[in-house]
Write an enzyme that holds these catalytic residues in place. Structure first.
Site, short mmCIF file in Angstrom:
data_model
loop_
_atom_site.label_atom_id
_atom_site.label_comp_id
_atom_site.label_asym_id
_atom_site.label_seq_id
_atom_site.Cartn_x
_atom_site.Cartn_y
_atom_site.Cartn_z
N TYR A 130 -12.14 1.84 0.95
CA TYR A 130 -11.65 2.73 2.00
C TYR A 130 -12.85 3.42 2.63
O TYR A 130 -13.62 4.10 1.94
CB TYR A 130 -10.68 3.75 1.41
CG TYR A 130 -9.94 4.60 2.42
CD1 TYR A 130 -9.72 4.16 3.72
CD2 TYR A 130 -9.44 5.85 2.07
CE1 TYR A 130 -9.03 4.94 4.65
CE2 TYR A 130 -8.74 6.63 2.99
CZ TYR A 130 -8.53 6.17 4.26
OH TYR A 130 -7.85 6.95 5.17
N ASP B 89 2.15 3.07 3.14
CA ASP B 89 1.29 4.22 2.84
C ASP B 89 2.11 5.44 2.39
O ASP B 89 1.60 6.56 2.36
CB ASP B 89 0.37 4.60 4.02
CG ASP B 89 -0.76 5.56 3.60
OD1 ASP B 89 -1.26 5.43 2.47
OD2 ASP B 89 -1.11 6.46 4.39
N HIS C 270 -6.72 -0.33 5.99
CA HIS C 270 -6.44 0.11 7.36
C HIS C 270 -7.43 -0.42 8.39
O HIS C 270 -7.86 0.31 9.30
CB HIS C 270 -6.38 1.64 7.42
CG HIS C 270 -5.73 2.30 6.22
ND1 HIS C 270 -4.65 1.74 5.55
CD2 HIS C 270 -6.03 3.44 5.55
CE1 HIS C 270 -4.31 2.52 4.52
NE2 HIS C 270 -5.13 3.55 4.49
N THR D 182 -6.13 9.91 -4.46
CA THR D 182 -7.32 10.69 -4.80
C THR D 182 -6.98 12.04 -5.42
O THR D 182 -7.81 12.61 -6.12
CB THR D 182 -8.23 10.90 -3.57
OG1 THR D 182 -7.48 11.54 -2.54
CG2 THR D 182 -8.74 9.56 -3.04
N HIS E 282 0.86 -1.19 0.00
CA HIS E 282 0.00 0.00 0.00
C HIS E 282 0.89 1.24 0.00
O HIS E 282 1.44 1.63 1.03
CB HIS E 282 -0.93 0.03 1.22
CG HIS E 282 -1.92 1.15 1.18
ND1 HIS E 282 -3.17 1.02 0.61
CD2 HIS E 282 -1.86 2.43 1.61
CE1 HIS E 282 -3.83 2.16 0.70
NE2 HIS E 282 -3.04 3.05 1.30
N ARG F 178 -14.49 13.14 3.33
CA ARG F 178 -13.63 14.33 3.28
C ARG F 178 -12.64 14.26 2.12
O ARG F 178 -11.95 15.24 1.83
CB ARG F 178 -12.90 14.50 4.61
CG ARG F 178 -12.02 13.36 4.96
CD ARG F 178 -11.52 13.40 6.40
NE ARG F 178 -11.10 12.08 6.83
CZ ARG F 178 -9.97 11.49 6.48
NH1 ARG F 178 -9.14 12.09 5.65
NH2 ARG F 178 -9.65 10.30 6.93
#
Length: 291
Positions: A154, A246, A178, A74, A28, A127
């Protein structure tokens, strides 16, 4: 220009004390731009620093990983060019998770498959992205299932209950980012976390990434308040867990983690060599490199 409050990735992470097993996969991570070559999406919710493929591969080698699974960020929206470019540049050492819309063509999906893409990501974190009707996701799921791809989802813990019927309707392997972002102040036995455990127990096609203690922690480094959650999942579902850095850690507000220290966190949650081998090598190779 990156956001004024953006925290850039750690400039000089420590060399991990934990020696990764041969063939270990960082399952990831992301690439951002570089923006001059791969502009960020107009509809993005944040503007990061540049963090391109060369930096990612440099970190991979420094930490001792052999492969990467690169997840579409994103900030790039549904423009997967930076992701595809990184996968092609890495050859067989990278796989990708794309973000696509209902207008994606079969030709585009095939091209991404040839580059190394093996799944799509559905993001429900409000968000970060605007809401997408679940019917759109279901249509995409049917199409990518034909390629043997899977779905990464997610979401945040508060949204899990509402998402369960949708998740259980998906026709592919599902990988939850996660651990579904549990509230680590509540305890492993709390019904909220056990709801996620029950979801995995009921559905053999649901995997999870035991990642991002730096996002879940309340106490801060070295993230001891997250260990019990990840260790519980690794112990209970050793064949359906993945781990990743990450990097470059998008939208961290409290601090920027040291990637070497994150690698040293692994033996705290995967405590035997067998668990470590499954988490870091066997599971990601089975999911991403078997086809």
């Amino acid at each position: 220009m990156m956001d004024a409050d953006w925290i850039a990735f750690h400039p000089s992470p420590k060399k991990p004390d934990f020696i990764l097993p041969k063939g270990a996969v960082d399952a990831h991570c992301h690439v951002f731009g570089p923006a001059a070559e791969f502009p960020f999406a107009p509809e993005r919710k944040y503007t990061p620093c540049d963090a391109g493929k060369d930096k990612l591969f440099e970190l991979r080698d420094f930490l001792g990983f052999e492969r990467n699974v690169i997840v579409q960020a994103t900030c790039h929206g549904k423009d997967n060019r930076a992701l595809v470019d990184a996968c092609r540049a890495a050859g067989d050492l990278a796989r990708g998770i794309a973000s696509v819309g209902p207008d994606v063509t079969d030709e585009e999906l095939t091209d991404m498959h040839d580059a190394g893409v093996r799944g799509v990501r559905f993001n429900f974190v409000k968000r970060l992205v605007d809401a997408t009707p679940k019917e759109v996701f279901l249509d995409i799921a049917e199409r990518i299932a034909k390629l043997g791809w899977h779905i990464v989802v997610y979401f945040e813990a508060a949204d899990l209950q509402e998402l369960v019927p949708f998740l259980e309707s998906l026709p592919t392997v599902i990988v939850v980012d996660h651990m579904g972002r549990p509230d680590v102040t509540k305890g492993v036995d709390h019904p909220d976390f056990q709801r996620f455990v029950d979801l995995m127990a009921r559905n053999q096609n649901i995997w999870t990434k035991v990642t991002c203690p730096e996002r879940l922690t309340v106490a801060g480094p070295p993230y001891d308040d997250v260990i019990d959650y990840a260790a519980y999942i690794v112990e209970r579902f050793p064949d359906r867990v993945l781990w990743g850095t990450d990097w470059p850690h998008p939208n961290m507000k409290s601090h920027m983690p040291d990637d070497g220290a994150l690698v040293d966190y692994i033996p705290k949650i995967a405590r035997t060599r067998e668990q470590q081998e499954k988490l870091l090598v066997a599971n990601p190779m089975r999911l991403y490199w078997a086809q």
